[in-house]
Design a protein around this motif. Structure first.
Motif, PDB file in Angstrom:
ATOM      1  N   GLU A  84       0.351  -4.371  -4.958  1.00 19.16           N
ATOM      2  CA  GLU A  84       1.486  -5.083  -4.998  1.00 19.16           C
ATOM      3  C   GLU A  84       1.590  -6.055  -3.666  1.00 19.16           C
ATOM      4  O   GLU A  84       2.298  -7.329  -4.176  1.00 19.16           O
ATOM      5  CB  GLU A  84       2.646  -4.106  -4.991  1.00 19.16           C
ATOM      6  N   ASP A  85       1.084  -5.808  -2.556  1.00 15.80           N
ATOM      7  CA  ASP A  85       1.192  -6.884  -1.520  1.00 15.80           C
ATOM      8  C   ASP A  85       0.314  -8.221  -1.797  1.00 15.80           C
ATOM      9  O   ASP A  85       0.984  -9.017  -1.410  1.00 15.80           O
ATOM     10  CB  ASP A  85       0.661  -6.328  -0.236  1.00 15.80           C
ATOM     11  N   ILE A  87       0.002  -9.384  -4.851  1.00 14.32           N
ATOM     12  CA  ILE A  87       0.770 -10.035  -6.016  1.00 14.32           C
ATOM     13  C   ILE A  87       1.804 -10.787  -5.021  1.00 14.32           C
ATOM     14  O   ILE A  87       1.886 -11.898  -5.444  1.00 14.32           O
ATOM     15  CB  ILE A  87       1.376  -8.988  -6.854  1.00 14.32           C
ATOM     16  N   GLN A  88       2.567  -9.888  -4.347  1.00 13.60           N
ATOM     17  CA  GLN A  88       3.541 -10.846  -3.439  1.00 13.60           C
ATOM     18  C   GLN A  88       3.195 -12.041  -2.647  1.00 13.60           C
ATOM     19  O   GLN A  88       3.773 -12.973  -2.570  1.00 13.60           O
ATOM     20  CB  GLN A  88       4.320  -9.697  -2.585  1.00 13.60           C
TER      21      GLN A  88
END
Length: 102
Positions: A84-85, A87-88
């Motif tokens: 997720e990091d 993607i962010q």
């Protein structure tokens, strides 16, 4: 993990059938083949392909090549979860670049 997409089968040539050696509509047929395999073809493109494929050796060969390439890619590609990091971070970089352009 999602189930792999089922790809169409290869088109078999029939013995004793006289096939054209050249396709009069090569560009249109290749476009139709790709759209059909992607599930995005119109009914007219599908109808054109079906009417042409039974007697056109280049179209059969191109269809089978496209199917084979897609099968190989599906076999080789492994779907892995993306952190997720990451993607962010990518989203932030894209937003920063688009705001710089304005």
């Amino acid at each position: 993990m999602s189930t792999p997409k089922k790809l169409p089968l290869l088109i078999q040539k029939e013995e004793g059938v006289e096939y054209r050696k050249q396709c009069e509509h090569h560009h249109e047929c290749m476009q139709a083949i790709r759209l059909i395999l992607d599930g995005e073809a119109t009914t007219e493109q599908i109808a054109h392909f079906k009417a042409n494929i039974n007697h056109c050796l280049p179209c059969i060969e191109n269809h089978n090549l496209e199917v084979t390439i897609r099968q190989i890619l599906c076999d080789k590609i492994q779907q892995k979860p993306v952190p997720e990091d990451l993607i962010q971070s990518i989203r932030t970089q894209i937003l920063n670049k688009t705001s710089e352009v304005k």
